[in-house]
Design a protein around this motif. Structure first.
Motif, PDB file in Angstrom:
ATOM      1  N   HIS A  76      44.635  53.994 -52.686  1.00  0.00           N
ATOM      2  CA  HIS A  76      45.425  52.928 -52.085  1.00  0.00           C
ATOM      3  C   HIS A  76      44.623  51.632 -52.155  1.00  0.00           C
ATOM      4  CE1 HIS A  76      48.096  55.958 -50.137  1.00  0.00           C
ATOM      5  NE2 HIS A  76      46.974  56.669 -50.070  1.00  0.00           N
ATOM      6  N   VAL A  77      45.221  50.601 -52.717  1.00  0.00           N
ATOM      7  CA  VAL A  77      44.558  49.296 -52.786  1.00  0.00           C
ATOM      8  C   VAL A  77      45.309  48.332 -51.880  1.00  0.00           C
ATOM      9  CG1 VAL A  77      43.870  47.380 -54.261  1.00  0.00           C
ATOM     10  CG2 VAL A  77      43.807  49.715 -55.159  1.00  0.00           C
ATOM     11  N   ARG A  78      44.565  47.650 -51.007  1.00  0.00           N
ATOM     12  CA  ARG A  78      45.207  46.660 -50.151  1.00  0.00           C
ATOM     13  C   ARG A  78      44.360  45.397 -50.092  1.00  0.00           C
ATOM     14  NH1 ARG A  78      44.626  49.571 -44.205  1.00  0.00           N
ATOM     15  NH2 ARG A  78      42.449  50.215 -44.391  1.00  0.00           N
ATOM     16  N   THR A  79      45.032  44.286 -49.947  1.00  0.00           N
ATOM     17  CA  THR A  79      44.350  42.999 -49.813  1.00  0.00           C
ATOM     18  C   THR A  79      43.844  42.837 -48.390  1.00  0.00           C
ATOM     19  OG1 THR A  79      45.858  42.051 -51.441  1.00  0.00           O
ATOM     20  CG2 THR A  79      44.600  40.504 -50.080  1.00  0.00           C
ATOM     21  N   ILE A  80      42.565  42.508 -48.260  1.00  0.00           N
ATOM     22  CA  ILE A  80      41.998  42.180 -46.949  1.00  0.00           C
ATOM     23  C   ILE A  80      41.093  40.964 -47.116  1.00  0.00           C
ATOM     24  CG2 ILE A  80      40.454  42.904 -45.099  1.00  0.00           C
ATOM     25  CD1 ILE A  80      41.518  45.650 -45.238  1.00  0.00           C
ATOM     26  N   LEU A  81      41.353  39.939 -46.308  1.00  0.00           N
ATOM     27  CA  LEU A  81      40.580  38.699 -46.340  1.00  0.00           C
ATOM     28  C   LEU A  81      39.767  38.558 -45.051  1.00  0.00           C
ATOM     29  CD1 LEU A  81      43.461  36.376 -47.608  1.00  0.00           C
ATOM     30  CD2 LEU A  81      41.698  37.485 -48.996  1.00  0.00           C
ATOM     31  N   ARG A  82      38.591  37.968 -45.164  1.00  0.00           N
ATOM     32  CA  ARG A  82      37.720  37.804 -43.991  1.00  0.00           C
ATOM     33  C   ARG A  82      38.407  36.989 -42.895  1.00  0.00           C
ATOM     34  NH1 ARG A  82      34.262  37.747 -48.409  1.00  0.00           N
ATOM     35  NH2 ARG A  82      32.433  39.120 -48.223  1.00  0.00           N
ATOM     36  N   LYS A  83      38.031  37.313 -41.651  1.00  0.00           N
ATOM     37  CA  LYS A  83      38.585  36.595 -40.506  1.00  0.00           C
ATOM     38  C   LYS A  83      38.270  35.102 -40.572  1.00  0.00           C
ATOM     39  CE  LYS A  83      38.268  40.539 -37.332  1.00  0.00           C
ATOM     40  NZ  LYS A  83      37.648  41.063 -36.090  1.00  0.00           N
ATOM     41  N   SER A  84      37.151  34.763 -41.185  1.00  0.00           N
ATOM     42  CA  SER A  84      36.769  33.356 -41.311  1.00  0.00           C
ATOM     43  C   SER A  84      37.700  32.579 -42.230  1.00  0.00           C
ATOM     44  CB  SER A  84      35.339  33.250 -41.852  1.00  0.00           C
ATOM     45  OG  SER A  84      35.286  33.719 -43.195  1.00  0.00           O
ATOM     46  N   GLY A  91      38.473  28.515 -48.168  1.00  0.00           N
ATOM     47  CA  GLY A  91      37.504  28.595 -49.254  1.00  0.00           C
ATOM     48  C   GLY A  91      38.183  28.228 -50.559  1.00  0.00           C
ATOM     49  N   GLY A  92      38.116  29.147 -51.535  1.00  0.00           N
ATOM     50  CA  GLY A  92      38.806  28.929 -52.799  1.00  0.00           C
ATOM     51  C   GLY A  92      40.273  29.277 -52.636  1.00  0.00           C
ATOM     52  N   PHE A  93      41.124  28.286 -52.560  1.00  0.00           N
ATOM     53  CA  PHE A  93      42.539  28.478 -52.235  1.00  0.00           C
ATOM     54  C   PHE A  93      43.229  29.257 -53.337  1.00  0.00           C
ATOM     55  CE2 PHE A  93      46.672  27.006 -50.606  1.00  0.00           C
ATOM     56  CZ  PHE A  93      46.408  27.003 -49.245  1.00  0.00           C
ATOM     57  N   ALA A  94      43.865  30.389 -52.983  1.00  0.00           N
ATOM     58  CA  ALA A  94      44.591  31.195 -53.958  1.00  0.00           C
ATOM     59  C   ALA A  94      45.808  30.436 -54.469  1.00  0.00           C
ATOM     60  CB  ALA A  94      45.023  32.517 -53.335  1.00  0.00           C
ATOM     61  N   ALA A  95      46.007  30.453 -55.786  1.00  0.00           N
ATOM     62  CA  ALA A  95      47.063  29.656 -56.409  1.00  0.00           C
ATOM     63  C   ALA A  95      48.456  30.034 -55.916  1.00  0.00           C
ATOM     64  CB  ALA A  95      46.989  29.787 -57.925  1.00  0.00           C
ATOM     65  N   TRP A  96      48.665  31.342 -55.622  1.00  0.00           N
ATOM     66  CA  TRP A  96      50.011  31.767 -55.237  1.00  0.00           C
ATOM     67  C   TRP A  96      50.498  31.059 -53.983  1.00  0.00           C
ATOM     68  CZ3 TRP A  96      51.415  33.832 -50.575  1.00  0.00           C
ATOM     69  CH2 TRP A  96      50.404  34.374 -49.762  1.00  0.00           C
ATOM     70  N   ARG A  97      49.560  30.662 -53.114  1.00  0.00           N
ATOM     71  CA  ARG A  97      49.954  29.997 -51.873  1.00  0.00           C
ATOM     72  C   ARG A  97      50.607  28.643 -52.142  1.00  0.00           C
ATOM     73  NH1 ARG A  97      48.006  32.425 -47.290  1.00  0.00           N
ATOM     74  NH2 ARG A  97      46.326  33.939 -47.548  1.00  0.00           N
ATOM     75  N   LEU A  98      50.305  28.052 -53.286  1.00  0.00           N
ATOM     76  CA  LEU A  98      50.902  26.772 -53.650  1.00  0.00           C
ATOM     77  C   LEU A  98      52.182  26.944 -54.457  1.00  0.00           C
ATOM     78  CD1 LEU A  98      47.652  24.855 -54.675  1.00  0.00           C
ATOM     79  CD2 LEU A  98      48.984  24.535 -52.590  1.00  0.00           C
TER      80      LEU A  98
END
Length: 231
Positions: A76-84, A91-98
């Motif tokens: 199982h692969v899941r995305t997890i990003l740091r609480k910070s 940090g490095g803004f993921a392109a999909w968010r734009l």
């Protein structure tokens, strides 16, 4: 004989032993991608909703039971990003968010997507004790910057079967990268969902002519049975 889909058209798999490498049960793992609450929750504040994928939760669980019975490992692969939030929004803004909101509109609560420790990272699909989990996925790829390739090689895996979402996003990225690493890739056509039917169809067509076998899950399972030495 099993069937495959080539550019959306169903046909018999070629009678060529090289195609058996895609579904060698002794060197195959199933990889289930991002079937977590951050995509599947019915809550109004779901940070990156993928409602079409809710329909495949139970079918994926049923397929995984068959996999375990046949000795096929599941990852199982899941995305997890740091609480910070330094992995992404600070940090490095993921392109999909734009670019994704240009199509679907503003997504309320999007900044909470995949944040460590939140309910959004909880997997909706069943996890068995023998399953493996990769939770260092931080972009669209299941390989970067994760240790998935390291794990697969230590498991002596050379072929992977993909399920989960999005077909036109993370599944497509996974197939591209796995193929570049020379893994043999199969996509469970009935166990993936895309942004919409049009994008899902386009992604499956691309994968079928460039990097993967596209098959229904029951044909995948039947192929494993037929390829067992004792069968």
């Amino acid at each position: 004989m099993s069937n495959i889909y080539v550019y959306g058209n169903k046909r018999a798999m070629p009678n060529n032993p090289l195609f058996e490498q895609f579904l060698d049960p002794n060197k195959t793992a199933v990889i289930s991608i991002d079937m977590h609450e951050g995509h599947l929750s019915e809550d109004n504040d779901c940070p990156c909703p993928a409602p079409r994928a809710r329909d495949i939760v139970e079918p994926i669980d049923q397929f995984h039971i068959i996999c375990r019975d046949q000795g096929i490992p599941i990852i199982h692969v899941r995305t997890i990003l740091r609480k910070s939030k330094r992995d992404d929004v600070k940090g490095g803004f993921a392109a999909w968010r734009l670019v994704f909101p240009l199509h679907v509109g503003e997504i309320p609560g999007a900044e909470q997507h995949a944040i460590q420790g939140t309910k959004w990272t909880n997997l909706r699909t069943h996890i068995a004790p023998e399953d493996e989990i990769i939770e260092t996925k931080k972009r669209l790829s299941i390989f970067y910057p994760t240790d998935l390739d390291f794990l697969l090689r230590n498991m002596n895996i050379r072929s992977i079967v993909l399920n989960g979402g999005f077909t036109d996003c993370c599944i497509l990225n996974a197939a591209f990268e796995a193929s570049n690493f020379d893994y043999r890739v199969t996509v469970a056509r009935d166990l993936v969902r895309g942004t919409n039917e049009e994008m899902e169809s386009a992604a499956l067509k691309m994968m079928s002519i460039h990097m993967a076998l596209v098959m229904d899950s029951h044909d995948i399972a039947n192929s494993w049975k037929s390829l067992r030495p004792e069968a």
